[in-house]
Design an enzyme around this catalytic site. Structure first.
Site, PDB file in Angstrom:
ATOM      1  N   LYS A  30       0.836  -1.196   0.000  1.00  0.00           N
ATOM      2  CA  LYS A  30       0.000   0.000   0.000  1.00  0.00           C
ATOM      3  C   LYS A  30       0.870   1.244   0.000  1.00  0.00           C
ATOM      4  O   LYS A  30       0.622   2.208  -0.742  1.00  0.00           O
ATOM      5  CB  LYS A  30      -0.906   0.015   1.228  1.00  0.00           C
ATOM      6  N   GLY A 113      -4.627   7.376   5.951  1.00  0.00           N
ATOM      7  CA  GLY A 113      -3.683   8.416   6.305  1.00  0.00           C
ATOM      8  C   GLY A 113      -2.904   8.932   5.118  1.00  0.00           C
ATOM      9  O   GLY A 113      -2.636  10.132   5.002  1.00  0.00           O
ATOM     10  N   SER A 187       3.114  11.750  13.369  1.00  0.00           N
ATOM     11  CA  SER A 187       3.043  10.965  12.134  1.00  0.00           C
ATOM     12  C   SER A 187       4.157  11.368  11.187  1.00  0.00           C
ATOM     13  O   SER A 187       4.267  12.533  10.797  1.00  0.00           O
ATOM     14  CB  SER A 187       1.697  11.168  11.433  1.00  0.00           C
ATOM     15  N   GLN A 189       4.092  10.748   8.240  1.00  0.00           N
ATOM     16  CA  GLN A 189       3.447  11.101   6.980  1.00  0.00           C
ATOM     17  C   GLN A 189       3.425  12.608   6.754  1.00  0.00           C
ATOM     18  O   GLN A 189       3.330  13.059   5.608  1.00  0.00           O
ATOM     19  CB  GLN A 189       2.028  10.535   6.931  1.00  0.00           C
ATOM     20  N   SER A 216       8.365   5.859  12.710  1.00  0.00           N
ATOM     21  CA  SER A 216       8.238   5.275  11.366  1.00  0.00           C
ATOM     22  C   SER A 216       9.229   5.859  10.357  1.00  0.00           C
ATOM     23  O   SER A 216       8.881   6.160   9.213  1.00  0.00           O
ATOM     24  CB  SER A 216       6.811   5.451  10.846  1.00  0.00           C
ATOM     25  N   GLU A 335       3.467   0.018  12.926  1.00  0.00           N
ATOM     26  CA  GLU A 335       2.325  -0.674  12.329  1.00  0.00           C
ATOM     27  C   GLU A 335       2.366  -2.182  12.574  1.00  0.00           C
ATOM     28  O   GLU A 335       1.355  -2.871  12.427  1.00  0.00           O
ATOM     29  CB  GLU A 335       2.266  -0.403  10.830  1.00  0.00           C
ATOM     30  N   HIS A 362      -3.769   6.331  15.377  1.00  0.00           N
ATOM     31  CA  HIS A 362      -3.908   5.613  14.098  1.00  0.00           C
ATOM     32  C   HIS A 362      -5.385   5.372  13.784  1.00  0.00           C
ATOM     33  O   HIS A 362      -6.258   6.095  14.253  1.00  0.00           O
ATOM     34  CB  HIS A 362      -3.095   4.332  14.136  1.00  0.00           C
TER      35      HIS A 362
END
Length: 455
Positions: A30, A113, A187, A189, A216, A335, A362
């Site tokens: 993903k 996300g 995050s 991201q 992460s 994760e 999350h």
């Protein structure tokens, strides 16, 4: 933790009657698929994604880009087994044709996300307003880092001061870019979102993280590697730059032919099955080198009692029949926490999972959800400031609620291998990143599944 709805149909998690011995072809990543879609959409020429993941999150990303004017053509998978690839469907590819980004448009982010964070910078480059909306849980997930950063770089965003969805990005056809300071401790991201679109900003971008430790980090390294693969110039802390600073130079991105790796995080429940049952599972096409966080499973699950071998055919993981507790910092691979917690609940000694306070933000509050659901099956899990402490106890059957979180559902399936009577609420939520999980799971178990008990 968001409340789980009144449960739809319950899925009886199959109990393994013996050691599994299977080869499981895991669909594409993903994380790679959605980054690849964004980069291809921003490129100066058409590109291809081969073996992409087709799941809720990636289809939401593709449809969102289409609403902004990007062409995405899907080729049908081949029915010839000889041409079957790691997507499990064989030969599927998406051709991405960049076009002038434009509004008005409405983007449905679902609860993804990557969609809610990666696309606002893209929308800032569009000509016209782009509205972002999604599932109720998406309103609770942090987005302020992206919103504030984009505003400081010249974007106009209406969010009624929430720092969260729903919101509208008023694209002006371009974005100045430049230097920006953000706190991405909730995050990673937030960093990736700015880096992915930065080559199209007039001045590129300098992203400086100013908060506590970044979670992460492998995902940021994935973003950097993929940017470089399409011709972007990126300076990072690893390449001799300042700590916590990433710089992207403005410039055109090249159209590429990208083969998407199998999703190694989605391989976790299948590898866990080998560990739990003392069996053997092979995942084809496991890459020798990757930035995917799931690659850490080789080391983590080996420490918990298994062994693995990586060959040209893939990764073969073998359980020893014993599961050991583990004390591990999962800050870079958060994760993986739900699956590791599930295995730890079946171990022969306690486990401490650290460095994952960010999991409270999350798809659901994963720490609270894991604690509640494992304990309701008879477990002994305690939340800590930044993780979980798990003391193995004899478990019993019961309903395992998933809170619309795909990784809670696969964690329940892992426990169900060894505990009769586990019923997974809303197993369909696994379609977020792992389509057809129930079929893959029962196919892996094959004859190692206990006979269904008659009522």
């Amino acid at each position: 933790m968001t409340e789980s709805p009144v449960h739809p149909a319950l899925w009886p998690a199959p109990v393994a009657a013996g050691a599994v011995d299977a080869t499981v072809t895991v669909p594409g990543s993903k994380s790679v698929t959605n980054r690849g879609l964004v980069l291809a959409a921003l490129s100066s020429e058409p590109g291809w994604l081969r073996r992409p993941l087709r799941s809720r999150d990636t289809l939401l990303m593709a449809e969102a880009l289409r609403t902004m004017g990007v062409g995405i053509e899907e080729t049908a998978p081949s029915s010839d087994a000889a041409t079957a690839g790691a997507d499990g469907g064989g030969g599927e590819a998406w051709r991405v044709i960049p076009a002038g980004l434009h509004g008005p448009a409405t983007v449905d982010v679902g609860n993804a996300g990557t969609v809610m964070r990666f696309l606002p910078p893209v929308a800032a480059l569009a000509d016209g307003p782009i509205r972002f909306d999604g599932d109720p849980r998406s309103y609770e997930r942090p987005l302020d880092g992206v919103i504030n950063a984009l505003r400081s770089l010249g974007a106009r965003i209406d969010d009624d001061g929430r720092g969260a969805l729903p919101m509208t990005v008023h694209g002006g056809g371009a974005l100045d870019g430049g230097a920006v300071r953000i706190d991405a401790s909730s995050s990673s991201q937030f960093v990736s979102a700015l880096l992915l679109s930065a080559p199209r900003f007039n001045q590129g971008v300098e992203v400086r993280h100013v908060g506590s430790a970044l979670p992460s980090m492998p995902h940021i390294r994935m973003t950097v590697d993929m940017l470089r693969s399409v011709g972007a110039q990126v300076d990072t802390p690893e390449s001799g730059g300042e700590p916590n600073v990433w710089r992207v130079t403005p410039g055109a991105l090249l159209g590429r032919d990208l083969i998407v790796e199998p999703d190694l995080s989605n391989a976790q429940p299948f590898l866990a099955a080998a560990l739990v049952t003392g069996g053997r599972v092979t995942i084809p096409d496991w890459p020798e080198r990757t930035t995917q966080p799931g690659d850490a499973l080789r080391e983590i699950f080996t420490a918990m009692g298994g062994s693995c071998e990586l060959t040209e055919q893939g990764l073969t993981f073998t359980g020893s029949g014993r599961i050991h507790g583990i004390d591990v910092d999962l800050s870079e691979v958060g994760e993986l926490t739900p699956g590791i917690a599930a295995v730890a609940a079946l171990a022969d000694s306690p486990s401490t999972l650290r460095g994952v306070a960010h999991l409270r933000l999350h798809e659901t509050d994963r720490l609270a959800a894991l604690t509640k659901e494992i304990n309701e099956l008879g477990g002994d899990v305690t939340e800590t400031e930044d993780g979980l402490h798990i003391r193995p106890r004899p478990l019993h059957g019961g309903i395992f609620h998933t809170y619309e979180d795909h990784r809670l559902a696969t964690a329940a399936a892992i426990i169900g291998l060894a505990v009769p009577g586990v019923q997974v609420e809303n197993v369909a939520t696994t379609a977020k990143t792992l389509p057809d999980f129930p079929a893959l799971w029962t196919g892996m178990l094959g004859e190692a599944t206990a006979p269904a008990r008659r009522g």
